[in-house]
Design a protein around this motif. Sequence first.
Motif, PDB file in Angstrom:
ATOM      1  N   SER A 152     -11.838   7.946  -6.323  1.00  0.00           N
ATOM      2  CA  SER A 152     -11.151   6.785  -6.892  1.00  0.00           C
ATOM      3  C   SER A 152     -12.195   5.732  -7.221  1.00  0.00           C
ATOM      4  O   SER A 152     -13.273   5.722  -6.643  1.00  0.00           O
ATOM      5  CB  SER A 152     -10.152   6.242  -5.860  1.00  0.00           C
ATOM      6  N   SER A 211       0.834  -1.196   0.000  1.00  0.00           N
ATOM      7  CA  SER A 211       0.000   0.000   0.000  1.00  0.00           C
ATOM      8  C   SER A 211       0.871   1.248   0.000  1.00  0.00           C
ATOM      9  O   SER A 211       2.001   1.244   0.480  1.00  0.00           O
ATOM     10  CB  SER A 211      -0.942   0.003   1.200  1.00  0.00           C
ATOM     11  N   THR A 212       0.325   2.299  -0.580  1.00  0.00           N
ATOM     12  CA  THR A 212       1.004   3.582  -0.617  1.00  0.00           C
ATOM     13  C   THR A 212       0.115   4.633   0.047  1.00  0.00           C
ATOM     14  O   THR A 212      -1.115   4.558  -0.051  1.00  0.00           O
ATOM     15  CB  THR A 212       1.310   4.010  -2.062  1.00  0.00           C
ATOM     16  N   GLN A 229      -3.574   3.189  -0.187  1.00  0.00           N
ATOM     17  CA  GLN A 229      -4.171   2.545  -1.343  1.00  0.00           C
ATOM     18  C   GLN A 229      -3.309   1.365  -1.756  1.00  0.00           C
ATOM     19  O   GLN A 229      -2.076   1.468  -1.784  1.00  0.00           O
ATOM     20  CB  GLN A 229      -4.256   3.565  -2.478  1.00  0.00           C
ATOM     21  N   ASP A 230      -3.968   0.243  -2.037  1.00  0.00           N
ATOM     22  CA  ASP A 230      -3.263  -0.880  -2.647  1.00  0.00           C
ATOM     23  C   ASP A 230      -3.930  -1.146  -3.984  1.00  0.00           C
ATOM     24  O   ASP A 230      -4.732  -0.337  -4.455  1.00  0.00           O
ATOM     25  CB  ASP A 230      -3.206  -2.103  -1.722  1.00  0.00           C
ATOM     26  N   LEU A 271     -11.643   2.676  -6.590  1.00  0.00           N
ATOM     27  CA  LEU A 271     -11.419   1.597  -5.628  1.00  0.00           C
ATOM     28  C   LEU A 271     -12.409   1.686  -4.470  1.00  0.00           C
ATOM     29  O   LEU A 271     -12.746   2.784  -4.024  1.00  0.00           O
ATOM     30  CB  LEU A 271      -9.998   1.661  -5.077  1.00  0.00           C
ATOM     31  N   VAL A 302      -4.732   7.319   5.342  1.00  0.00           N
ATOM     32  CA  VAL A 302      -5.388   6.760   4.154  1.00  0.00           C
ATOM     33  C   VAL A 302      -4.308   6.189   3.253  1.00  0.00           C
ATOM     34  O   VAL A 302      -3.297   6.849   2.973  1.00  0.00           O
ATOM     35  CB  VAL A 302      -6.224   7.814   3.409  1.00  0.00           C
ATOM     36  N   SER A 354      -6.274  -3.069  -4.821  1.00  0.00           N
ATOM     37  CA  SER A 354      -7.700  -3.382  -4.836  1.00  0.00           C
ATOM     38  C   SER A 354      -8.571  -2.503  -3.947  1.00  0.00           C
ATOM     39  O   SER A 354      -9.787  -2.525  -4.078  1.00  0.00           O
ATOM     40  CB  SER A 354      -7.910  -4.852  -4.449  1.00  0.00           C
ATOM     41  N   ASN A 355      -7.991  -1.703  -3.026  1.00  0.00           N
ATOM     42  CA  ASN A 355      -8.785  -0.916  -2.077  1.00  0.00           C
ATOM     43  C   ASN A 355      -8.118   0.397  -1.715  1.00  0.00           C
ATOM     44  O   ASN A 355      -6.896   0.509  -1.739  1.00  0.00           O
ATOM     45  CB  ASN A 355      -8.984  -1.685  -0.758  1.00  0.00           C
ATOM     46  N   SER A 356      -8.958   1.352  -1.329  1.00  0.00           N
ATOM     47  CA  SER A 356      -8.489   2.505  -0.565  1.00  0.00           C
ATOM     48  C   SER A 356      -8.728   2.122   0.895  1.00  0.00           C
ATOM     49  O   SER A 356      -9.833   1.703   1.255  1.00  0.00           O
ATOM     50  CB  SER A 356      -9.277   3.760  -0.915  1.00  0.00           C
ATOM     51  N   ILE A 404     -13.646   1.702  -0.633  1.00  0.00           N
ATOM     52  CA  ILE A 404     -13.018   2.208   0.583  1.00  0.00           C
ATOM     53  C   ILE A 404     -13.328   1.243   1.712  1.00  0.00           C
ATOM     54  O   ILE A 404     -14.488   0.906   1.940  1.00  0.00           O
ATOM     55  CB  ILE A 404     -13.522   3.624   0.920  1.00  0.00           C
ATOM     56  N   VAL A 444      -2.054   7.867   0.700  1.00  0.00           N
ATOM     57  CA  VAL A 444      -2.896   8.714  -0.136  1.00  0.00           C
ATOM     58  C   VAL A 444      -2.963  10.080   0.542  1.00  0.00           C
ATOM     59  O   VAL A 444      -3.213  10.170   1.748  1.00  0.00           O
ATOM     60  CB  VAL A 444      -4.319   8.129  -0.270  1.00  0.00           C
TER      61      VAL A 444
END
Length: 146
Positions: A139, A23-24, A105-106, A141, A103, A108-110, A143, A26
Amino acid sequence: MKKILILLLVSIISIACTNDDDSTPVSFALIVENNLNGGEGIPKQNLVITDGTIWNNLITSMDSENNVSDSFTETTIDFSTYTVIAVFDEVRPSSAYGIKVGVFQDVSNSIVDVNYISFGGDAFTMVRQPFYIVKIENSNLPIVFQ
């Protein structure tokens, strides 16, 4: 033989230190981090707000005891560009509690990482309900909260 052992040891260490979390972070804009008085009737919950009607209804509910929206950095949101994330804790017996949100994000999801904090120590013994509201860019994606 020493070279093989050193190579094996370096390989094991590098595998052990590899982060499985892809994940990164956001970026988000903090709208408000504050407390309600507890009489507004808002339960402990996590909200994803994507339209102005729900947003304005929430503000009206939050302002039912005091005008807490006066402390918001903004109340007019462009929902074609942004989504609002609102996190409400349970009503607490003192001011020794808070919320922090991250927050991420990967693929598949936020992911909204919610941390409920107890500050301990001296606190005012007055009923409070911590809340934390941010906006993020829209997005595709889903949440999820954790």
